[in-house]
Design a protein around this motif. Structure first.
Motif, PDB file in Angstrom:
ATOM      1  N   PRO A  23       0.747  -1.257  -0.119  1.00 31.77           N
ATOM      2  CA  PRO A  23      -0.042   0.044   0.032  1.00 31.77           C
ATOM      3  C   PRO A  23       0.878   1.080   0.047  1.00 31.77           C
ATOM      4  O   PRO A  23       2.121   1.218   0.478  1.00 31.77           O
ATOM      5  CB  PRO A  23      -0.918  -0.247   1.358  1.00 31.77           C
ATOM      6  N   LEU A  24       0.286   2.368  -0.661  1.00 28.98           N
ATOM      7  CA  LEU A  24       0.778   3.642  -0.541  1.00 28.98           C
ATOM      8  C   LEU A  24       0.942   4.035   0.836  1.00 28.98           C
ATOM      9  O   LEU A  24       0.061   4.132   1.820  1.00 28.98           O
ATOM     10  CB  LEU A  24       0.077   4.734  -1.311  1.00 28.98           C
ATOM     11  N   ARG A  25       2.373   4.409   1.298  1.00 31.69           N
ATOM     12  CA  ARG A  25       2.317   4.875   2.867  1.00 31.69           C
ATOM     13  C   ARG A  25       2.398   6.446   2.912  1.00 31.69           C
ATOM     14  O   ARG A  25       2.979   7.207   2.305  1.00 31.69           O
ATOM     15  CB  ARG A  25       4.060   4.499   3.165  1.00 31.69           C
ATOM     16  N   ILE A  26       1.246   6.765   3.755  1.00 31.27           N
ATOM     17  CA  ILE A  26       1.031   8.226   3.833  1.00 31.27           C
ATOM     18  C   ILE A  26       1.269   8.688   5.197  1.00 31.27           C
ATOM     19  O   ILE A  26       0.669   8.205   6.199  1.00 31.27           O
ATOM     20  CB  ILE A  26      -0.678   8.315   3.640  1.00 31.27           C
ATOM     21  N   ALA A  27       1.704   9.995   5.333  1.00 35.27           N
ATOM     22  CA  ALA A  27       1.986  10.599   6.654  1.00 35.27           C
ATOM     23  C   ALA A  27       0.876  11.872   6.423  1.00 35.27           C
ATOM     24  O   ALA A  27       0.907  12.543   5.340  1.00 35.27           O
ATOM     25  CB  ALA A  27       3.120  11.045   7.025  1.00 35.27           C
ATOM     26  N   VAL A  28       0.270  12.145   7.535  1.00 30.74           N
ATOM     27  CA  VAL A  28      -0.459  13.410   7.590  1.00 30.74           C
ATOM     28  C   VAL A  28      -0.391  14.334   8.399  1.00 30.74           C
ATOM     29  O   VAL A  28      -0.065  13.889   9.511  1.00 30.74           O
ATOM     30  CB  VAL A  28      -2.150  12.910   7.746  1.00 30.74           C
ATOM     31  N   LEU A  29      -0.212  15.843   7.914  1.00 34.21           N
ATOM     32  CA  LEU A  29       0.043  16.630   8.936  1.00 34.21           C
ATOM     33  C   LEU A  29      -1.144  17.543   9.325  1.00 34.21           C
ATOM     34  O   LEU A  29      -1.983  17.905   8.087  1.00 34.21           O
ATOM     35  CB  LEU A  29       0.950  17.942   8.520  1.00 34.21           C
TER      36      LEU A  29
ATOM     37  N   ILE B 139       1.100  13.941  12.294  1.00 33.48           N
ATOM     38  CA  ILE B 139       1.772  14.726  13.062  1.00 33.48           C
ATOM     39  C   ILE B 139       0.846  16.072  13.273  1.00 33.48           C
ATOM     40  O   ILE B 139       0.314  16.485  12.203  1.00 33.48           O
ATOM     41  CB  ILE B 139       2.988  15.398  12.446  1.00 33.48           C
ATOM     42  N   SER B 140       0.702  16.341  14.571  1.00 34.26           N
ATOM     43  CA  SER B 140       0.164  17.514  14.927  1.00 34.26           C
ATOM     44  C   SER B 140       0.633  18.787  15.399  1.00 34.26           C
ATOM     45  O   SER B 140       1.531  18.223  16.479  1.00 34.26           O
ATOM     46  CB  SER B 140      -1.102  17.168  15.802  1.00 34.26           C
ATOM     47  N   ASN B 141       0.611  19.884  14.968  1.00 33.59           N
ATOM     48  CA  ASN B 141       1.367  21.126  15.731  1.00 33.59           C
ATOM     49  C   ASN B 141       0.266  21.677  16.766  1.00 33.59           C
ATOM     50  O   ASN B 141       1.016  22.733  17.401  1.00 33.59           O
ATOM     51  CB  ASN B 141       1.477  22.254  14.669  1.00 33.59           C
TER      52      ASN B 141
ATOM     53  N   ALA C 211       2.385  12.035  16.510  1.00 30.32           N
ATOM     54  CA  ALA C 211       3.395  12.798  17.110  1.00 30.32           C
ATOM     55  C   ALA C 211       2.710  13.904  17.155  1.00 30.32           C
ATOM     56  O   ALA C 211       2.522  14.958  16.326  1.00 30.32           O
ATOM     57  CB  ALA C 211       4.855  12.913  16.069  1.00 30.32           C
ATOM     58  N   VAL C 212       2.745  14.583  18.534  1.00 34.71           N
ATOM     59  CA  VAL C 212       2.148  15.998  18.741  1.00 34.71           C
ATOM     60  C   VAL C 212       3.393  16.899  19.072  1.00 34.71           C
ATOM     61  O   VAL C 212       4.049  16.794  20.110  1.00 34.71           O
ATOM     62  CB  VAL C 212       1.273  15.921  20.075  1.00 34.71           C
ATOM     63  N   LEU C 213       3.652  17.779  18.218  1.00 30.05           N
ATOM     64  CA  LEU C 213       4.808  18.829  18.431  1.00 30.05           C
ATOM     65  C   LEU C 213       4.191  20.000  18.188  1.00 30.05           C
ATOM     66  O   LEU C 213       4.208  21.083  17.704  1.00 30.05           O
ATOM     67  CB  LEU C 213       5.534  18.507  16.941  1.00 30.05           C
ATOM     68  N   SER C 214       3.736  20.295  19.549  1.00 32.48           N
ATOM     69  CA  SER C 214       3.025  21.668  19.934  1.00 32.48           C
ATOM     70  C   SER C 214       3.741  22.603  20.853  1.00 32.48           C
ATOM     71  O   SER C 214       4.124  23.848  20.625  1.00 32.48           O
ATOM     72  CB  SER C 214       1.677  21.362  20.511  1.00 32.48           C
ATOM     73  N   HIS C 215       4.578  21.885  22.008  1.00 34.18           N
ATOM     74  CA  HIS C 215       4.989  22.749  22.743  1.00 34.18           C
ATOM     75  C   HIS C 215       6.610  22.039  23.219  1.00 34.18           C
ATOM     76  O   HIS C 215       6.548  20.863  22.941  1.00 34.18           O
ATOM     77  CB  HIS C 215       4.244  22.686  24.101  1.00 34.18           C
ATOM     78  N   THR C 216       7.469  22.695  23.632  1.00 35.34           N
ATOM     79  CA  THR C 216       8.529  21.988  24.136  1.00 35.34           C
ATOM     80  C   THR C 216       8.621  21.460  25.381  1.00 35.34           C
ATOM     81  O   THR C 216       7.454  21.795  26.041  1.00 35.34           O
ATOM     82  CB  THR C 216       9.869  23.007  24.134  1.00 35.34           C
ATOM     83  N   ASP C 217       9.451  20.738  25.986  1.00 31.13           N
ATOM     84  CA  ASP C 217       9.547  20.222  27.276  1.00 31.13           C
ATOM     85  C   ASP C 217       9.253  21.377  28.256  1.00 31.13           C
ATOM     86  O   ASP C 217       8.847  20.824  29.407  1.00 31.13           O
ATOM     87  CB  ASP C 217      10.741  19.438  27.527  1.00 31.13           C
ATOM     88  N   SER C 218       9.803  22.543  28.102  1.00 35.11           N
ATOM     89  CA  SER C 218       9.298  23.716  29.055  1.00 35.11           C
ATOM     90  C   SER C 218       8.222  24.220  28.989  1.00 35.11           C
ATOM     91  O   SER C 218       7.963  25.260  29.913  1.00 35.11           O
ATOM     92  CB  SER C 218      10.488  24.774  28.701  1.00 35.11           C
ATOM     93  N   GLY C 219       7.349  23.853  28.105  1.00 35.77           N
ATOM     94  CA  GLY C 219       6.086  24.347  28.218  1.00 35.77           C
ATOM     95  C   GLY C 219       5.772  25.385  26.972  1.00 35.77           C
ATOM     96  O   GLY C 219       4.499  25.849  26.897  1.00 35.77           O
TER      97      GLY C 219
ATOM     98  N   GLU D  86       9.848  21.839  12.646  1.00 33.72           N
ATOM     99  CA  GLU D  86      10.262  21.296  11.502  1.00 33.72           C
ATOM    100  C   GLU D  86      11.503  20.381  11.799  1.00 33.72           C
ATOM    101  O   GLU D  86      11.647  19.404  11.055  1.00 33.72           O
ATOM    102  CB  GLU D  86      10.815  22.212  10.504  1.00 33.72           C
ATOM    103  N   THR D  87      12.223  20.648  12.786  1.00 32.94           N
ATOM    104  CA  THR D  87      13.584  19.604  13.059  1.00 32.94           C
ATOM    105  C   THR D  87      13.093  18.377  13.503  1.00 32.94           C
ATOM    106  O   THR D  87      13.548  17.368  13.157  1.00 32.94           O
ATOM    107  CB  THR D  87      14.542  20.203  14.259  1.00 32.94           C
ATOM    108  N   HIS D  88      11.896  18.271  14.517  1.00 30.46           N
ATOM    109  CA  HIS D  88      11.155  17.156  15.191  1.00 30.46           C
ATOM    110  C   HIS D  88      10.453  16.430  14.146  1.00 30.46           C
ATOM    111  O   HIS D  88      10.327  15.133  13.793  1.00 30.46           O
ATOM    112  CB  HIS D  88      10.307  17.634  16.340  1.00 30.46           C
ATOM    113  N   ALA D  89       9.684  17.157  13.325  1.00 32.15           N
ATOM    114  CA  ALA D  89       8.762  16.716  12.127  1.00 32.15           C
ATOM    115  C   ALA D  89       9.605  15.941  10.969  1.00 32.15           C
ATOM    116  O   ALA D  89       9.455  14.826  10.807  1.00 32.15           O
ATOM    117  CB  ALA D  89       8.122  17.680  11.575  1.00 32.15           C
TER     118      ALA D  89
END
Length: 235
Positions: free
Chosen positions: A17-23, A51-53, A71-79, A88-91
């Motif tokens: 199957p076609l492998r898809i990632a969704v942002l 991936i959700s921002n 993968a939830v990439l909304s906040h850093t560990d510091s909040g 973009e680095t994490h994504a």
């Protein structure tokens, strides 16, 4: 004529199957359309990750209910809210790990850098609520009404560093009623997106549309219809 009848005889068959990632950034209704189509056996694809921002996006719940990695990439560990470079680095690292064949921006509401787009692990496509190349950017429904346009719709295009300027693959069209409001057009166009996205993904999965429009051979160009392919829907 079926989708299989349109496929180029010389094209190599995909082994899986076609492998898809969704942002995503919000409700995730287009993600849900893909999930429903997969579960119905209508699309030969696998959503390998989302991936959700935003950590409050309902799309996260939709993915989790379908047992899709998130993968939830909304906040850093510091909040603190992630800046675009950190996101973009994490994504990028996550996409390298997932190795998708295609990346779909489905209601993703951050502007990505040219470096991220150009160094992407796979072609990215985006849903835009207008008939590109007209009405790039925001507030498309109100702008269409103010201009007195007869037609409106949505487009799926390849993502490039220039905003909403990549190759348009498919479009869905509707007639604009003089009494339409921006809210009504938004509802209609979103409904059209729910039909256009799986149709386009199926064409990509079957090889009817190339995953890389910049590397279409001369033979393929003579075979393929002129882009964009258009889906005409009654308003």
């Amino acid at each position: 004529m079926s989708v299989d009848d349109l496929k180029q005889p010389s094209q190599q068959q995909r082994t899986g199957p076609l492998r898809i990632a969704v942002l995503v950034s919000g409700n995730g209704s287009n993600l849900q359309v893909l999930i429903d189509a997969i579960q119905a056996g209508a699309l030969p694809i696998e959503v390998v990750g989302v991936i959700s921002n935003r950590d409050d996006a309902y799309a996260i719940t939709r993915a989790q209910q379908a047992h899709i990695p998130v993968a939830v990439l909304s906040h850093t560990d510091s909040g603190k809210r992630m800046g675009i470079k950190t996101f973009e680095t994490h994504a990028s690292a996550q996409l390298v790990a997932w190795q998708p064949d295609l990346i779909i921006l489905a209601g993703f509401m951050r502007v990505l850098s040219a470096a991220f787009i150009n160094n992407s692990t796979a072609t990215m496509i985006n849903l835009h609520p207008a008939l590109l190349p007209a009405y790039k950017g925001l507030n498309t429904h109100q702008r269409v009404i103010q201009a007195g346009e007869r037609y409106h719709g949505c487009s799926i295009h390849v993502v490039t560093a220039e905003l909403d300027a990549g190759q348009v693959l498919t479009q869905a069209l509707l007639n604009v009623n003089p009494k339409d409001t921006a809210d009504r057009l938004q509802t209609q166009v979103q409904s059209m997106e729910h039909q256009l996205l799986p149709w386009t993904v199926l064409l990509l999965a079957k090889g009817i549309l190339p995953l890389n429009t910049n590397k279409i051979s001369a033979e393929a160009k003579s075979y393929l219809p002129t882009l964009p392919l258009r889906l005409f829907l009654e308003s």
